[in-house]
Design an enzyme around this catalytic site. Structure first.
Site, PDB file in Angstrom:
ATOM      1  N   CYS A  65       0.863  -1.137  -0.028  1.00  0.00           N
ATOM      2  CA  CYS A  65       0.002   0.093  -0.039  1.00  0.00           C
ATOM      3  C   CYS A  65       0.780   1.148   0.091  1.00  0.00           C
ATOM      4  O   CYS A  65       1.988   1.283   0.358  1.00  0.00           O
ATOM      5  CB  CYS A  65      -0.739  -0.135   1.259  1.00  0.00           C
ATOM      6  SG  CYS A  65      -1.879   1.298   1.433  1.00  0.00           S
ATOM      7  N   SER A  67       0.801   3.660   1.999  1.00  0.00           N
ATOM      8  CA  SER A  67       1.117   4.213   3.305  1.00  0.00           C
ATOM      9  C   SER A  67       2.461   3.477   3.807  1.00  0.00           C
ATOM     10  O   SER A  67       3.283   4.114   4.339  1.00  0.00           O
ATOM     11  CB  SER A  67      -0.072   3.664   4.190  1.00  0.00           C
ATOM     12  OG  SER A  67      -1.420   4.461   3.775  1.00  0.00           O
ATOM     13  N   HIS A  70       4.911   5.908   2.084  1.00  0.00           N
ATOM     14  CA  HIS A  70       5.108   6.865   2.815  1.00  0.00           C
ATOM     15  C   HIS A  70       6.164   6.640   4.028  1.00  0.00           C
ATOM     16  O   HIS A  70       6.782   7.734   4.626  1.00  0.00           O
ATOM     17  CB  HIS A  70       3.890   7.302   3.611  1.00  0.00           C
ATOM     18  CG  HIS A  70       2.897   8.018   2.519  1.00  0.00           C
ATOM     19  ND1 HIS A  70       3.041   8.487   1.389  1.00  0.00           N
ATOM     20  CD2 HIS A  70       1.394   7.915   2.362  1.00  0.00           C
ATOM     21  CE1 HIS A  70       2.225   8.824   0.774  1.00  0.00           C
ATOM     22  NE2 HIS A  70       1.155   8.558   1.187  1.00  0.00           N
ATOM     23  N   HIS A  86       0.870  -3.841   6.067  1.00  0.00           N
ATOM     24  CA  HIS A  86      -0.281  -3.678   6.939  1.00  0.00           C
ATOM     25  C   HIS A  86      -1.472  -4.445   6.102  1.00  0.00           C
ATOM     26  O   HIS A  86      -2.567  -4.169   6.854  1.00  0.00           O
ATOM     27  CB  HIS A  86      -0.331  -2.313   7.497  1.00  0.00           C
ATOM     28  CG  HIS A  86      -0.885  -1.564   6.496  1.00  0.00           C
ATOM     29  ND1 HIS A  86       0.259  -0.843   5.682  1.00  0.00           N
ATOM     30  CD2 HIS A  86      -2.088  -0.769   5.807  1.00  0.00           C
ATOM     31  CE1 HIS A  86      -0.528  -0.351   4.723  1.00  0.00           C
ATOM     32  NE2 HIS A  86      -1.578  -0.053   4.838  1.00  0.00           N
ATOM     33  N   CYS A 193      -6.637  -3.690   3.985  1.00  0.00           N
ATOM     34  CA  CYS A 193      -6.514  -2.199   3.908  1.00  0.00           C
ATOM     35  C   CYS A 193      -6.962  -1.435   2.630  1.00  0.00           C
ATOM     36  O   CYS A 193      -8.098  -0.915   2.542  1.00  0.00           O
ATOM     37  CB  CYS A 193      -5.016  -1.707   4.029  1.00  0.00           C
ATOM     38  SG  CYS A 193      -4.993   0.188   4.022  1.00  0.00           S
TER      39      CYS A 193
HETATM   40  P1  PAD Z   1      -1.189   4.989  -5.095  1.00  0.00           P
HETATM   41  O1  PAD Z   1      -0.155   5.674  -5.251  1.00  0.00           O
HETATM   42  O2  PAD Z   1      -1.468   3.665  -5.667  1.00  0.00           O
HETATM   43  O3  PAD Z   1      -2.557   5.949  -5.888  1.00  0.00           O
HETATM   44  C1  PAD Z   1      -2.205   7.242  -5.822  1.00  0.00           C
HETATM   45  C2  PAD Z   1      -2.659   7.983  -7.236  1.00  0.00           C
HETATM   46  O4  PAD Z   1      -2.587   9.372  -7.343  1.00  0.00           O
HETATM   47  C3  PAD Z   1      -1.940   7.436  -8.467  1.00  0.00           C
HETATM   48  O5  PAD Z   1      -2.714   6.926  -9.537  1.00  0.00           O
HETATM   49  C4  PAD Z   1      -1.090   8.685  -8.747  1.00  0.00           C
HETATM   50  O6  PAD Z   1      -0.910   8.990 -10.206  1.00  0.00           O
HETATM   51  C5  PAD Z   1      -2.164   9.514  -8.384  1.00  0.00           C
HETATM   52  N1  PAD Z   1      -1.416  11.311  -8.337  1.00  0.00           N
HETATM   53  C6  PAD Z   1      -0.318  11.669  -7.803  1.00  0.00           C
HETATM   54  N2  PAD Z   1      -0.411  12.957  -7.444  1.00  0.00           N
HETATM   55  C7  PAD Z   1      -1.532  13.543  -7.957  1.00  0.00           C
HETATM   56  C8  PAD Z   1      -1.837  14.538  -8.503  1.00  0.00           C
HETATM   57  N3  PAD Z   1      -1.122  15.638  -7.742  1.00  0.00           N
HETATM   58  N4  PAD Z   1      -3.227  15.054  -9.055  1.00  0.00           N
HETATM   59  C9  PAD Z   1      -3.907  13.793  -9.255  1.00  0.00           C
HETATM   60  N5  PAD Z   1      -3.479  12.440  -9.072  1.00  0.00           N
HETATM   61  C10 PAD Z   1      -2.277  12.307  -8.487  1.00  0.00           C
HETATM   62  O7  PAD Z   1      -1.659   5.216  -3.845  1.00  0.00           O
HETATM   63  P2  PAD Z   1      -3.106   4.134  -2.840  1.00  0.00           P
HETATM   64  O8  PAD Z   1      -3.971   3.969  -3.775  1.00  0.00           O
HETATM   65  O9  PAD Z   1      -2.259   2.832  -2.408  1.00  0.00           O
HETATM   66  O10 PAD Z   1      -2.986   5.194  -1.617  1.00  0.00           O
HETATM   67  C11 PAD Z   1      -3.478   6.558  -1.813  1.00  0.00           C
HETATM   68  C12 PAD Z   1      -3.450   7.339  -0.455  1.00  0.00           C
HETATM   69  O11 PAD Z   1      -4.368   6.800   0.370  1.00  0.00           O
HETATM   70  C13 PAD Z   1      -2.242   7.449   0.068  1.00  0.00           C
HETATM   71  O12 PAD Z   1      -1.790   8.738   0.474  1.00  0.00           O
HETATM   72  C14 PAD Z   1      -2.265   6.319   1.080  1.00  0.00           C
HETATM   73  O13 PAD Z   1      -1.283   6.885   2.091  1.00  0.00           O
HETATM   74  C15 PAD Z   1      -3.686   6.679   1.524  1.00  0.00           C
HETATM   75  C16 PAD Z   1      -4.189   5.775   2.294  1.00  0.00           C
HETATM   76  N6  PAD Z   1      -5.116   6.011   3.484  1.00  0.00           N
HETATM   77  C17 PAD Z   1      -5.999   4.999   4.122  1.00  0.00           C
HETATM   78  C18 PAD Z   1      -6.872   5.494   5.250  1.00  0.00           C
HETATM   79  O14 PAD Z   1      -7.219   4.584   6.103  1.00  0.00           O
HETATM   80  N7  PAD Z   1      -7.191   6.498   5.295  1.00  0.00           N
HETATM   81  C19 PAD Z   1      -5.383   3.645   3.738  1.00  0.00           C
HETATM   82  C20 PAD Z   1      -4.916   3.278   2.925  1.00  0.00           C
HETATM   83  C21 PAD Z   1      -4.196   4.322   2.275  1.00  0.00           C
HETATM   84 ZN    ZN Z   2      -2.713   0.744   3.372  1.00  0.00          ZN
END
Ligand code: PAD
Ligand code: ZN
Ligand code: ZN
Length: 393
Positions: A65, A67, A70, A86, A193
């Site tokens: 993921c 995260s 990050h 996770h 997740c």
């Molecule tokens: P990912 O990297 O697969 O997806 C992110 C997407 O955003 C990619 O397709 C990028 O091309 C796009 N992107 C990047 N910059 C920009 C921009 N400026 N404008 C438009 N699009 C853009 O990540 P993911 O889907 O695994 O996770 C997404 C986020 O969610 C990430 O920050 C992660 O840490 C967070 C997350 N939060 C929780 C929660 O519980 N809230 C759980 C899991 C992940």
């Molecule tokens: Zn996650």
């Protein structure tokens, strides 16, 4: 009995206890992050047996993921050395004293947001961030303040109550849910997740209504799961926003009706969306983790009644400034971890829904790799080539 003999007996007993403990220590392979921004090292670690109220799990499959990334690059604070990961599925290997909700042999999903079932939050009908087990306390330790992982004689930190980039992990009982034994681990690990977070953000956090217009910023594994949630909730228009146009084909397959690349416009993306929707969307979701796109997503939703949900994880040290008028005029801004689900009770149900074919996870899994190739899996994510990579043990 003579005093000396009693002392000798006690010493023997302690020796036996120590031997038993070390007999139960498992030596296994793990991917450790030794320092910030360094590749994972695949090494042999020792995993201590579970203490009271703890569960040791053999991990079968784990997703990668954003995260986790990050944490690797330091934008999410994590103490090193650490075992990240996770989003997984596994089998209970052994349980500590007092564990009642799972037993050895049970198929399980570790929960990065635990649910103790007894604290104020767990007892509240809407709360999902257990106050007894803070998923984000940043200590990287078990609730008793110690670690179950050792590498070269030194303790290694845990991550997000789970740590799944290892053949074996130990979690607190409130951070593990028993699931259907027939569920395929290489798929349902995503329920740990990405899928649940995205899907829940639409159906639970935002409570998208039939006929509504939604905008999803970021079409990665979590963003596409938001899209699935919006579609399931009956949204009639779903606008996908991403700067990587390679993400658009799959997004359309999953229900996105319009794809927008901010790079194609020389005006702010919120102006583009407001024009497209004659005033703004009903629901917007930021699923990237950048403060600028969080405010852009807020501004993209309709004043009066628009709701914007922060799903992306912003860097630990970031702050947001925004014009108060954006809220004053009636928009709602909210956020949620793990899609607002109460983890221990919701995860088994989500797995049952998957088994009943109420949703699919296949489109999210673009790559499957052996665990040893974890660094390759992270490269696929960083270069925008993968949605989800699942590592198999
Ligand atoms: P990912 O990297 O697969 O997806 C992110 C997407 O955003 C990619 O397709 C990028 O091309 C796009 N992107 C990047 N910059 C920009 C921009 N400026 N404008 C438009 N699009 C853009 O990540 P993911 O889907 O695994 O996770 C997404 C986020 O969610 C990430 O920050 C992660 O840490 C967070 C997350 N939060 C929780 C929660 O519980 N809230 C759980 C899991 C992940
Ligand atoms: Zn996650
Ligand atoms: Zn609780």
């Amino acid at each position: 009995m003579h005093k000396k003999e009693r002392k000798k007996e006690r010493k023997e007993e302690r020796k036996k206890e120590r031997k038993l403990y070390f007999d139960q220590v498992i030596k296994c392979k793990a991917a450790i992050c030794l320092e910030v921004n360094k590749p994972f090292s695949i090494v042999e670690i020792e995993v201590a047996p579970p203490k009271a109220q703890e569960v040791r799990i053999k991990i079968l499959a784990t997703g990668i993921c954003r995260s986790d990334d990050h944490a690797v690059n330091g934008s999410l604070y994590a103490p090193f050395p650490i075992i990240l990961g996770h989003e997984a599925a596994g089998v209970v290997e052994s349980v500590g004293e007092g564990v009642t909700s799972v037993k050895p042999g049970d198929k399980v999903i570790p929960l990065f947001v635990p649910q103790c079932g007894e604290c104020n939050t767990c007892l509240h009908p809407r709360g999902n961030l257990c106050t007894r087990h803070n998923f984000a306390d940043g200590r990287g330790l078990m609730p008793d303040g110690t670690s179950r992982f050792t590498y070269k004689g030194k303790a290694v930190h845990h991550f997000a109550c789970t740590s799944t980039f290892t053949e074996y992990t130990v979690v607190h009982e409130s951070a593990v849910a028993k699931i259907d034994a027939a569920a395929p681990p290489e798929k349902i690990c995503l329920i740990g997740c990405g899928f649940s977070t995205g899907y829940g953000s639409a159906v639970k956090t935002a409570q998208v209504e039939p006929g509504s217009t939604c905008a999803v910023f970021g079409l990665g594994g979590v963003g596409l799961s938001v899209v699935m949630g919006c579609k399931a909730a009956g949204a009639s228009r779903i606008i996908g926003v991403d700067i990587n146009k390679d993400k658009f084909a799959k997004a359309k397959e999953l229900g996105v009706t319009d794809c927008v690349n901010p790079k194609d416009f020389d005006k702010p993306i919120q102006d583009v969306l407001i024009e497209m929707t004659k005033g703004g969307v009903d629901y917007s979701f930021e699923v990237i983790g950048r403060t600028e796109t969080m405010t852009a997503a807020l501004a993209s939703c309709h004043m009066n009644y628009g709701t914007s949900v922060i799903v992306g994880l912003a860097p630990s040290a970031s702050q947001i400034t925004f014009h108060p008028m954006l809220l004053f005029t009636g928009r709602t801004w909210k956020g949620a971890v793990f899609g607002s689900w109460k983890s221990k009770e919701a995860v088994p149900k989500l797995v049952s829904d998957f088994m009943a074919k109420k949703f699919t996870l296949d489109p999210l899994i673009t790559h499957t790799l052996p665990f040893d190739k974890i660094n390759e899996g992270f490269e696929l994510l960083r270069t925008g080539k993968s949605i989800r990579t699942v590592l198999l043990f």
